[in-house]
Design a protein around this motif. Structure first.
Motif, PDB file in Angstrom:
ATOM      1  N   PHE A 512      -9.866   9.653  -2.328  1.00 47.80           N
ATOM      2  CA  PHE A 512      -8.955   8.422  -3.049  1.00 47.80           C
ATOM      3  C   PHE A 512      -9.874   7.576  -4.605  1.00 47.80           C
ATOM      4  O   PHE A 512     -11.366   7.687  -4.159  1.00 47.80           O
ATOM      5  N   PRO A 513      -9.789   8.413  -5.384  1.00 46.18           N
ATOM      6  CA  PRO A 513     -10.803   7.702  -6.618  1.00 46.18           C
ATOM      7  C   PRO A 513     -11.121   6.417  -6.785  1.00 46.18           C
ATOM      8  O   PRO A 513     -10.888   5.749  -6.376  1.00 46.18           O
ATOM      9  N   LYS A 514     -12.196   6.244  -7.687  1.00 48.84           N
ATOM     10  CA  LYS A 514     -12.835   4.724  -6.811  1.00 48.84           C
ATOM     11  C   LYS A 514     -12.249   3.510  -7.640  1.00 48.84           C
ATOM     12  O   LYS A 514     -12.367   2.792  -7.046  1.00 48.84           O
ATOM     13  N   GLN A 515     -10.872   3.936  -8.540  1.00 52.79           N
ATOM     14  CA  GLN A 515     -10.335   3.173  -9.235  1.00 52.79           C
ATOM     15  C   GLN A 515      -9.342   2.323  -7.833  1.00 52.79           C
ATOM     16  O   GLN A 515      -8.692   1.290  -7.628  1.00 52.79           O
ATOM     17  N   GLU A 516      -9.624   3.319  -6.440  1.00 50.79           N
ATOM     18  CA  GLU A 516      -8.290   2.737  -6.263  1.00 50.79           C
ATOM     19  C   GLU A 516      -8.660   2.792  -4.341  1.00 50.79           C
ATOM     20  O   GLU A 516      -8.303   2.570  -3.413  1.00 50.79           O
ATOM     21  N   GLN A 517     -10.216   2.780  -4.590  1.00 52.95           N
ATOM     22  CA  GLN A 517     -11.380   1.933  -3.490  1.00 52.95           C
ATOM     23  C   GLN A 517     -11.377   0.268  -3.354  1.00 52.95           C
ATOM     24  O   GLN A 517     -12.021   0.238  -3.730  1.00 52.95           O
ATOM     25  N   ARG A 518     -10.160  -0.167  -2.907  1.00 46.28           N
ATOM     26  CA  ARG A 518      -9.439  -1.670  -2.172  1.00 46.28           C
ATOM     27  C   ARG A 518     -10.755  -1.986  -1.855  1.00 46.28           C
ATOM     28  O   ARG A 518     -11.122  -3.246  -2.211  1.00 46.28           O
ATOM     29  N   LYS A 519     -11.033  -1.596  -0.828  1.00 45.24           N
ATOM     30  CA  LYS A 519     -11.656  -1.003   0.440  1.00 45.24           C
ATOM     31  C   LYS A 519     -12.750  -0.300   0.888  1.00 45.24           C
ATOM     32  O   LYS A 519     -11.965   0.565   0.610  1.00 45.24           O
ATOM     33  N   GLU A 520     -13.868  -0.745   1.335  1.00 47.85           N
ATOM     34  CA  GLU A 520     -14.723  -0.084   1.583  1.00 47.85           C
ATOM     35  C   GLU A 520     -14.132   1.169   2.512  1.00 47.85           C
ATOM     36  O   GLU A 520     -14.796   1.940   2.329  1.00 47.85           O
ATOM     37  N   GLU A 521     -13.362   1.293   3.444  1.00 50.38           N
ATOM     38  CA  GLU A 521     -13.024   1.525   4.958  1.00 50.38           C
ATOM     39  C   GLU A 521     -11.741   3.080   3.639  1.00 50.38           C
ATOM     40  O   GLU A 521     -11.447   4.031   4.036  1.00 50.38           O
ATOM     41  N   ASN A 522     -11.967   2.394   2.746  1.00 48.30           N
ATOM     42  CA  ASN A 522     -10.621   3.417   1.717  1.00 48.30           C
ATOM     43  C   ASN A 522     -11.567   4.668   0.955  1.00 48.30           C
ATOM     44  O   ASN A 522     -10.689   5.571   0.843  1.00 48.30           O
ATOM     45  N   THR A 523     -12.979   4.428   1.165  1.00 44.61           N
ATOM     46  CA  THR A 523     -13.445   5.725   0.408  1.00 44.61           C
ATOM     47  C   THR A 523     -13.625   6.982   1.622  1.00 44.61           C
ATOM     48  O   THR A 523     -14.214   7.835   1.169  1.00 44.61           O
ATOM     49  N   TRP A 524     -13.545   6.408   2.474  1.00 44.37           N
ATOM     50  CA  TRP A 524     -12.853   7.644   4.180  1.00 44.37           C
ATOM     51  C   TRP A 524     -12.070   7.892   4.077  1.00 44.37           C
ATOM     52  O   TRP A 524     -11.595   8.706   5.196  1.00 44.37           O
ATOM     53  N   ALA A 525     -10.993   6.925   3.621  1.00 41.30           N
ATOM     54  CA  ALA A 525      -9.468   7.880   4.093  1.00 41.30           C
ATOM     55  C   ALA A 525      -9.078   8.829   3.898  1.00 41.30           C
ATOM     56  O   ALA A 525      -9.857   9.543   3.258  1.00 41.30           O
ATOM     57  N   ILE A 526      -8.231   9.001   5.223  1.00 42.53           N
ATOM     58  CA  ILE A 526      -7.452  10.695   4.620  1.00 42.53           C
ATOM     59  C   ILE A 526      -5.983  10.562   4.827  1.00 42.53           C
ATOM     60  O   ILE A 526      -5.333   9.760   5.509  1.00 42.53           O
ATOM     61  N   PRO A 527      -5.406  10.450   3.805  1.00 41.09           N
ATOM     62  CA  PRO A 527      -4.276  10.132   3.599  1.00 41.09           C
ATOM     63  C   PRO A 527      -3.239  11.291   4.419  1.00 41.09           C
ATOM     64  O   PRO A 527      -3.392  12.192   4.473  1.00 41.09           O
ATOM     65  N   TYR A 528      -1.808  10.401   4.584  1.00 45.01           N
ATOM     66  CA  TYR A 528      -1.378  11.606   5.316  1.00 45.01           C
ATOM     67  C   TYR A 528      -0.180  11.390   5.459  1.00 45.01           C
ATOM     68  O   TYR A 528       0.511  10.347   5.609  1.00 45.01           O
ATOM     69  N   LYS A 529       1.486  12.503   5.906  1.00 44.97           N
ATOM     70  CA  LYS A 529       1.999  12.216   6.502  1.00 44.97           C
ATOM     71  C   LYS A 529       2.857  12.869   7.733  1.00 44.97           C
ATOM     72  O   LYS A 529       1.965  13.989   7.186  1.00 44.97           O
ATOM     73  N   ILE A 530       3.749  12.187   8.294  1.00 43.14           N
ATOM     74  CA  ILE A 530       4.458  12.819   9.611  1.00 43.14           C
ATOM     75  C   ILE A 530       5.586  12.801   9.507  1.00 43.14           C
ATOM     76  O   ILE A 530       6.797  12.322   9.070  1.00 43.14           O
ATOM     77  N   THR A 531       5.931  14.305   9.481  1.00 47.26           N
ATOM     78  CA  THR A 531       7.630  14.477   9.887  1.00 47.26           C
ATOM     79  C   THR A 531       8.100  15.223  10.610  1.00 47.26           C
ATOM     80  O   THR A 531       7.723  16.211  11.311  1.00 47.26           O
ATOM     81  N   ALA A 532       9.287  15.322  11.073  1.00 47.58           N
ATOM     82  CA  ALA A 532       9.415  16.292  12.191  1.00 47.58           C
ATOM     83  C   ALA A 532      11.098  17.242  11.930  1.00 47.58           C
ATOM     84  O   ALA A 532      12.103  16.547  10.675  1.00 47.58           O
TER      85      ALA A 532
END
Length: 639
Positions: A512-532
């Motif tokens: 997540f680029p700086k402009q998308e880091q609205r909260k502190e934890e977002n700097t460490w976030a791993i975006p994911y998707k789950i399919t089946a």
């Protein structure tokens, strides 16, 4: 009953539609339903009349519904307010734009539909022009999101059809006039050019090239499933909607019901009544984004006791309680002394009967009444009293263990090797709960609250560990479950068998680029998707659970999946966050595949931290009950 917080309600009822409406028949019970709901709010919950807004018949235009939702509900919303939106009228369906189809199982035209509320003017045609559009479910989601941003307690009640395939005619059955609340779907553009509310999704598509649906905390109580009709007829001396009538009656008898208790009482009553008139209506009950189904109706309050009560009813001459194998209940042979106390109402001081489990099914168990008596025409609520073989061992530092911490779900032991440990100081002023030596929560000692937390831990383990050792119909390889890190094709895992693991390393600012880091934890976030996928020859139900490391459980997906479905998106998360306390942080995703629809509220629960807030039709083929489950453990560590 006096409300502990403010309540603003918008009640919509439409009997008569615009005179130039096409293909819409008038209804007779919707205004009676609104009147009943208004009386219930004013008399049973002491909601001031000025806090209740009604839109009846020609007042209920699309524009007015949207405007009053925003000006009456959202404008008055805050963390101390409940907002209630109630709709009684026609429902329908319409084609789903391609941008949304990744969220829908099945490739047929029948499956790719979205539900709509038919407004007073949304089916009126002047010349060659429709003067308005239905209010789509995805537009209602936008309105809910706006109220949720102000931290309101949001309740949505819809008494209308969710199907567009039926007729609109009246029929005579058992000397009663029965009528559906649905109209056929309207032909619209099959692309993202229909101008949803405020062009919300169109703008998202232009900016990001994809669509994501708002996921806001709220509860939905609906009269029927997506592929069913909602019925109205004479009830209690007036023309009424079947669902609203039983909802009102349950709350008149006991206004202190939780949402889960309310649904457990009214669901079998609606099904039973409509079956008697040769119809079938199965109400829908869904919680979204950590809404607590075990909080009280409208108030959102939770009792310190936090008792778990389960619906109990007579089915085919046997008493059934809505707890079974998928909820982690062992077979009666393995656990021969599963015992229950049965109540008429949750506030009753004592049970009306005591019962013992004799058989455990997929999502229910059959009980024998040992003491007292039950009326076969009445529904009850049951509380677990004994589960000796399946008690979770939790270590405790006091000998003997405190007697006020007894529970059928866990047993306190001096065993220091138990994963979970309860540490209480000698004065019994403070406590700490640890797992594998890591401190999870600490606080002031209170036996009732501590029992509630320990029971949540035990229930979490029971649901995580439940599995079907020998499925009759299913094969694990027919239901691949895939976890993908968005933006990194190399980080993916497909679970073929019953369990698998995936290790991830979270790097600050990687996704997540700086402009998308609205909260502190977002700097460490791993975006994911789950399919089946459903590669089997059966139409099945998928339920995806997220079991977090602090013993919270949320349902991410719950719906029917047609046979031979190649891929469907079950969850898209903004990001997994490694917790400072836990290294690594383990998030567990459990897919339950079953031949029967499962109720979400029987699985969900809040985590044990104090005051913490987290960011179709079945086939006609007769097949036996069956299920299986598979678990993916995702280990996340900071780099």
């Amino acid at each position: 009953m006096t409300m502990s917080q403010k309540c603003y309600a918008l009640l919509v009822g439409i009997n008569e539609y615009h005179p130039q409406s096409v293909g819409v028949t008038p209804l007779k019970a919707c205004l009676n339903d609104v009147e009943a709901m208004q009386n219930l709010l004013e008399k049973q919950y002491v909601v001031p009349t000025t806090y209740i807004k009604t839109l009846l018949n020609k007042q209920a235009t699309r524009k007015n519904i949207i405007q009053n939702f925003r000006e009456h509900l959202t404008a008055n919303a805050d963390e101390n307010t409940t907002v209630l939106f109630y709709y009684s009228g026609h429902g329908s369906r319409q084609s789903l734009p391609k941008a949304f189809q990744k969220y829908v199982a099945g490739t047929s035209r029948e499956h790719r539909r979205e539900e709509t509320l038919v407004c007073y003017d949304s089916r009126a045609r002047i010349g060659n022009r429709w003067i308005e559009k239905d209010l789509a479910d995805k537009e209602l989601a936008i309105l809910i999101k706006e109220a949720a941003q102000k931290n309101a307690h949001i309740v949505i009640i819809l008494d209308c059809c969710h199907s567009g395939s039926g007729t609109r005619s009246k029929t005579q059955t058992l000397s009663q006039e029965i009528q559906k609340r649905e109209v056929e779907e309207r032909a619209i553009q099959d692309a993202l050019h229909r101008n949803y509310l405020d062009n919300y999704y169109e703008q998202m598509w232009e900016e990001k090239g994809e669509i994501t649906l708002p996921n806001s905390p709220h509860i939905l109580l609906a009269g029927a499933q997506k592929d069913q009709s909602s019925w109205e007829t004479m009830m209690g001396g007036k023309r009424r909607g079947v669902f609203t009538y039983y909802l009102e009656q349950a709350l008149l008898q006991n206004p202190h019901l939780t949402y889960a208790e309310l649904f457990s009482l009214i669901n079998p009553r609606v099904i039973g009544f409509t079956e008697k008139i040769y119809r079938y209506q199965n109400p829908q009950f869904e919680t979204y984004h950590f809404f607590n189904a075990h909080s009280h109706f409208l108030t959102g309050a939770t009792t310190s006791e936090n008792r778990k009560l389960y619906g109990t009813k007579m089915v085919r001459s046997e008493w059934r309680i809505e707890q079974g194998e998928v909820h982690g209940l062992a077979s009666a042979e393995t656990n021969p002394t599963i015992e229950w106390a049965v109540y008429e109402n949750p506030k009753d001081e004592g049970p009306v009967a005591l019962a013992k489990t004799t058989q455990v099914g997929l999502d229910y168990n059959v009980v024998e009444v040992l003491k007292g008596s039950l009326n076969p025409d009445q529904n009850y609520l049951a509380e677990l009293r004994s589960l000796p073989v399946q008690q979770l061992a939790i270590g405790v530092n006091l000998n003997p263990p405190p007697a006020d911490l007894a529970s059928p779900l866990f047993k306190l032991t001096e065993d220091k090797t138990a994963n979970e440990q309860l540490i209480i100081d000698q004065e019994k002023d403070n406590y700490t709960i640890t797992r594998e030596g890591i401190k999870l929560v600490t606080g002031k000692y209170d036996s009732v609250s501590r029992v509630s937390k320990l029971e949540r831990i035990a229930r979490w383990h029971r649901i995580l560990d439940s599995y079907n050792a020998q499925p009759q119909l299913f094969h694990y390889e027919d239901f691949p479950l895939t976890f993908k890190v968005v933006g990194d094709d190399m980080l993916a895992k497909t679970v073929i068998n019953a369990q698998d693991t995936l290790e991830l390393t979270s790097e600050e600012g990687k996704y997540f680029p700086k402009q998308e880091q609205r909260k502190e934890e977002n700097t460490w976030a791993i975006p994911y998707k789950i399919t089946a996928q459903n590669l089997s020859e059966y139409e099945v139900y998928f339920m995806l659970l997220h079991l977090d490391p602090f013993y919270g459980i949320e349902v991410y997906y719950n719906g029917s999946i047609p046979a031979k479905t190649n891929e469907i998106v079950l969850a898209e998360g903004y990001g997994l966050f490694p917790d400072e306390q836990l290294t690594p942080t383990i998030d567990r995703f459990k897919l339950i595949v079953s031949t029967r629809e499962l109720h979400s509220y029987l699985f969900t629960q809040k985590d044990i931290r104090e005051g913490f807030n987290k960011p179709t039709k079945r086939t006609g083929q007769k097949i036996p009950d069956d299920w299986l489950a598979k678990v993916l453990e995702v280990f996340t560590t900071k780099k």
